[in-house]
Write a protein that holds these residues in place. Sequence first.
Motif, PDB file in Angstrom:
ATOM      1  N   ASP A   1      84.018  57.798  39.704  1.00  0.00           N
ATOM      2  CA  ASP A   1      84.429  57.655  40.409  1.00  0.00           C
ATOM      3  C   ASP A   1      84.371  57.237  41.621  1.00  0.00           C
ATOM      4  O   ASP A   1      85.003  56.796  42.832  1.00  0.00           O
ATOM      5  N   ASP A   2      83.188  57.310  42.032  1.00  0.00           N
ATOM      6  CA  ASP A   2      82.315  57.252  43.424  1.00  0.00           C
ATOM      7  C   ASP A   2      82.352  55.424  43.229  1.00  0.00           C
ATOM      8  O   ASP A   2      82.922  54.986  44.331  1.00  0.00           O
ATOM      9  N   VAL A   3      81.612  55.113  42.130  1.00  0.00           N
ATOM     10  CA  VAL A   3      81.341  53.640  42.185  1.00  0.00           C
ATOM     11  C   VAL A   3      83.012  52.902  42.050  1.00  0.00           C
ATOM     12  O   VAL A   3      83.345  52.261  42.894  1.00  0.00           O
ATOM     13  N   LEU A   4      83.586  53.270  41.011  1.00  0.00           N
ATOM     14  CA  LEU A   4      84.942  52.529  41.056  1.00  0.00           C
ATOM     15  C   LEU A   4      86.034  52.434  42.318  1.00  0.00           C
ATOM     16  O   LEU A   4      86.337  51.670  43.056  1.00  0.00           O
ATOM     17  N   LEU A   5      85.578  53.774  42.930  1.00  0.00           N
ATOM     18  CA  LEU A   5      86.347  53.542  44.372  1.00  0.00           C
ATOM     19  C   LEU A   5      85.756  53.048  45.135  1.00  0.00           C
ATOM     20  O   LEU A   5      86.204  52.385  46.282  1.00  0.00           O
ATOM     21  N   ASP A   6      84.620  52.435  45.464  1.00  0.00           N
ATOM     22  CA  ASP A   6      83.955  52.480  46.218  1.00  0.00           C
ATOM     23  C   ASP A   6      84.281  50.748  46.872  1.00  0.00           C
ATOM     24  O   ASP A   6      84.070  50.241  47.487  1.00  0.00           O
ATOM     25  N   VAL A   7      84.110  50.550  45.273  1.00  0.00           N
ATOM     26  CA  VAL A   7      84.672  49.212  44.657  1.00  0.00           C
ATOM     27  C   VAL A   7      85.535  48.726  45.149  1.00  0.00           C
ATOM     28  O   VAL A   7      86.576  47.586  46.344  1.00  0.00           O
ATOM     29  N   LEU A   8      86.523  49.709  44.879  1.00  0.00           N
ATOM     30  CA  LEU A   8      88.433  49.060  45.062  1.00  0.00           C
ATOM     31  C   LEU A   8      88.795  49.620  46.388  1.00  0.00           C
ATOM     32  O   LEU A   8      89.467  48.337  47.097  1.00  0.00           O
ATOM     33  N   LEU A   9      87.834  50.566  47.292  1.00  0.00           N
ATOM     34  CA  LEU A   9      88.149  50.293  48.903  1.00  0.00           C
ATOM     35  C   LEU A   9      87.525  49.035  49.328  1.00  0.00           C
ATOM     36  O   LEU A   9      88.571  49.149  50.553  1.00  0.00           O
ATOM     37  N   ALA A  10      86.772  48.537  49.082  1.00  0.00           N
ATOM     38  CA  ALA A  10      85.864  47.522  49.716  1.00  0.00           C
ATOM     39  C   ALA A  10      87.029  46.161  49.952  1.00  0.00           C
ATOM     40  O   ALA A  10      86.718  45.340  50.854  1.00  0.00           O
TER      41      ALA A  10
ATOM     42  N   MET B   1      81.718  63.942  43.218  1.00  0.00           N
ATOM     43  CA  MET B   1      82.339  63.385  41.937  1.00  0.00           C
ATOM     44  C   MET B   1      82.471  62.185  43.294  1.00  0.00           C
ATOM     45  O   MET B   1      82.335  60.891  42.781  1.00  0.00           O
ATOM     46  N   LEU B   2      83.205  62.096  44.726  1.00  0.00           N
ATOM     47  CA  LEU B   2      83.676  60.753  45.403  1.00  0.00           C
ATOM     48  C   LEU B   2      82.598  60.442  46.778  1.00  0.00           C
ATOM     49  O   LEU B   2      82.855  59.342  46.587  1.00  0.00           O
ATOM     50  N   GLY B   3      81.705  60.913  47.241  1.00  0.00           N
ATOM     51  CA  GLY B   3      80.773  60.942  47.732  1.00  0.00           C
ATOM     52  C   GLY B   3      80.961  60.910  49.503  1.00  0.00           C
ATOM     53  O   GLY B   3      81.913  61.860  50.090  1.00  0.00           O
ATOM     54  N   ARG B   4      80.753  59.631  49.614  1.00  0.00           N
ATOM     55  CA  ARG B   4      81.303  59.934  51.114  1.00  0.00           C
ATOM     56  C   ARG B   4      83.233  59.018  51.153  1.00  0.00           C
ATOM     57  O   ARG B   4      83.205  59.198  52.715  1.00  0.00           O
ATOM     58  N   HIS B   5      83.788  59.213  50.266  1.00  0.00           N
ATOM     59  CA  HIS B   5      84.865  58.753  50.055  1.00  0.00           C
ATOM     60  C   HIS B   5      85.933  60.102  49.588  1.00  0.00           C
ATOM     61  O   HIS B   5      87.225  60.365  49.723  1.00  0.00           O
ATOM     62  N   ALA B   6      85.268  61.041  49.697  1.00  0.00           N
ATOM     63  CA  ALA B   6      86.225  62.634  49.557  1.00  0.00           C
ATOM     64  C   ALA B   6      87.081  63.179  50.839  1.00  0.00           C
ATOM     65  O   ALA B   6      87.699  63.677  50.660  1.00  0.00           O
ATOM     66  N   ASP B   7      86.973  62.662  52.136  1.00  0.00           N
ATOM     67  CA  ASP B   7      87.317  62.934  52.677  1.00  0.00           C
ATOM     68  C   ASP B   7      88.725  62.576  52.716  1.00  0.00           C
ATOM     69  O   ASP B   7      89.845  63.113  53.180  1.00  0.00           O
ATOM     70  N   LEU B   8      89.036  61.030  51.287  1.00  0.00           N
ATOM     71  CA  LEU B   8      90.282  60.409  51.574  1.00  0.00           C
ATOM     72  C   LEU B   8      91.488  61.439  50.738  1.00  0.00           C
ATOM     73  O   LEU B   8      91.882  60.974  49.852  1.00  0.00           O
ATOM     74  N   ALA B   9      90.481  62.677  50.149  1.00  0.00           N
ATOM     75  CA  ALA B   9      90.888  63.139  48.697  1.00  0.00           C
ATOM     76  C   ALA B   9      92.263  64.333  48.638  1.00  0.00           C
ATOM     77  O   ALA B   9      91.652  64.923  49.643  1.00  0.00           O
ATOM     78  N   VAL B  10      92.644  64.147  48.170  1.00  0.00           N
ATOM     79  CA  VAL B  10      94.248  65.811  48.294  1.00  0.00           C
ATOM     80  C   VAL B  10      94.030  66.157  45.846  1.00  0.00           C
ATOM     81  O   VAL B  10      94.131  64.526  45.013  1.00  0.00           O
ATOM     82  N   ASN B  11      93.926  67.440  46.244  1.00  0.00           N
ATOM     83  CA  ASN B  11      94.305  67.932  44.586  1.00  0.00           C
ATOM     84  C   ASN B  11      95.788  67.529  44.825  1.00  0.00           C
ATOM     85  O   ASN B  11      96.764  67.930  45.705  1.00  0.00           O
ATOM     86  N   HIS B  12      97.000  66.563  43.284  1.00  0.00           N
ATOM     87  CA  HIS B  12      97.612  66.545  42.557  1.00  0.00           C
ATOM     88  C   HIS B  12      97.636  68.340  42.799  1.00  0.00           C
ATOM     89  O   HIS B  12      97.596  69.747  41.937  1.00  0.00           O
ATOM     90  N   ASP B  13      99.381  68.173  43.191  1.00  0.00           N
ATOM     91  CA  ASP B  13      99.977  69.408  42.908  1.00  0.00           C
ATOM     92  C   ASP B  13     100.829  69.416  42.343  1.00  0.00           C
ATOM     93  O   ASP B  13     102.555  68.923  42.608  1.00  0.00           O
TER      94      ASP B  13
END
Length: 423
Positions: free
Chosen positions: A71-80, A112-124
């Motif tokens: 997910d860190d790679v996919l998210l990195d590409v998507l965020l870029a 799991m998300l590396g440098r993008h972990a700060d954007l994450a919230v757990n689904h409630d």
Amino acid sequence: MNVPLGSGTIELRLPGCDVTIAEPSGGEPVDVRAAAERALEDPLGPPLADRVEPNDDVAIVVTDLTRTVPDDVLLDVLLARLERLDVARERITVVVGLGLHRPMTDAELETMLGRHADLAVNHDPASVVEVGTIGATGADPDRPDGPASDGVPVEIGVPVAEADTVLSTGVVEPHQYAGFSGGAKTVAIGAGSESLIRYTHGPALLAREDVRLGRVAGNPFREAIDAAGERVGIDFSLNLTHGPAGVLGVRAGEGRRVVRELAAVARDALSVPVAREYDAVVCGVGAPKDANLYQATRGATYVALGDRNPLREGGRLVVPAALPEGAGKGTGERRFYRRLRDADDPESLYDELRTGYEPGAQRAFVVARVLRDHELVVTNSEVPALVEECLLGAADDVADAVDPGSDVLVVPDALNTLLVERQ
């Protein structure tokens, strides 16, 4: 040979047994980042640029730690790509699609998300908004996305419901009910509520013949999930599929098309023809799925309830699994455990569950379905006593669970192998 256990392997010794190994071709691996970037350049359907505006609030739903996805790679590409489209980082929320699994810890999110972990919230799953309905398959089997009067409510987490644009990453891999996971499932189930999980994972739907591992076309579970995704308004998906060799392909765009294309790639790489029946099947699972009993039993049910059951009547399924989390800590996992623990026998449990159950207990339903015909023994676990509470056998090692002289099929990666009828 070796089979998975946790993040490592154990040596498999079955002296005196006739052993066959089911190893799919595996396909040719691709570089994940390069393939993801190509997928965004050549999407299935409208490009991402047509789906998002610079001032949009964007929710990106990702899988949780129970899926093996970079997910860190996919998210990195998507965020870029979003940055290139002038979407500010502070407008983006990454929602971890837990379904009814336990929340991920900060340390797990960081891993799991590396440098993008700060954007994450757990689904409630308790904080959701209804966004529409889908038709109840039980009321109208040919119209899973029929009129609202047949409706099953589709509820979605607040960060997703309030977003202007909804994106997702995920993995298209063999799935017991959906045929293959990915696409709308990551969002509609992962970021949804008990209402849709209760319906899609209920006995009326799961008992239908076309709800099975490896089947996408005509699968009413898959159709219901895709219809729910339309109600949510999923704008764009970036998914991959994988096999023993690694990641086999990445596709982006409209969810249904992404799933169809990647399922075809996976099917070619993961299918193994089976010509005869066996006394026992060793079902390899490994991390992260063997962290708890709820997930680890997939190894057995994927084998026995797939396209071709390789076991003779009364044959034995053997699953090496570490189980450091026991039965599992999430709501669904606890319900699964209680149902098995409190049951007298598989047949009565199956009959009881056919009248209905709470979300999470569907895994007890499919396990009971398998146990009516086969034994299931979990080996090498940290919690053998808990395993034996759940109508299952426990053994210290695989060799202890297989009778001498048995005809044995070893499936080293049971969750990524499709056993099919030999033509």
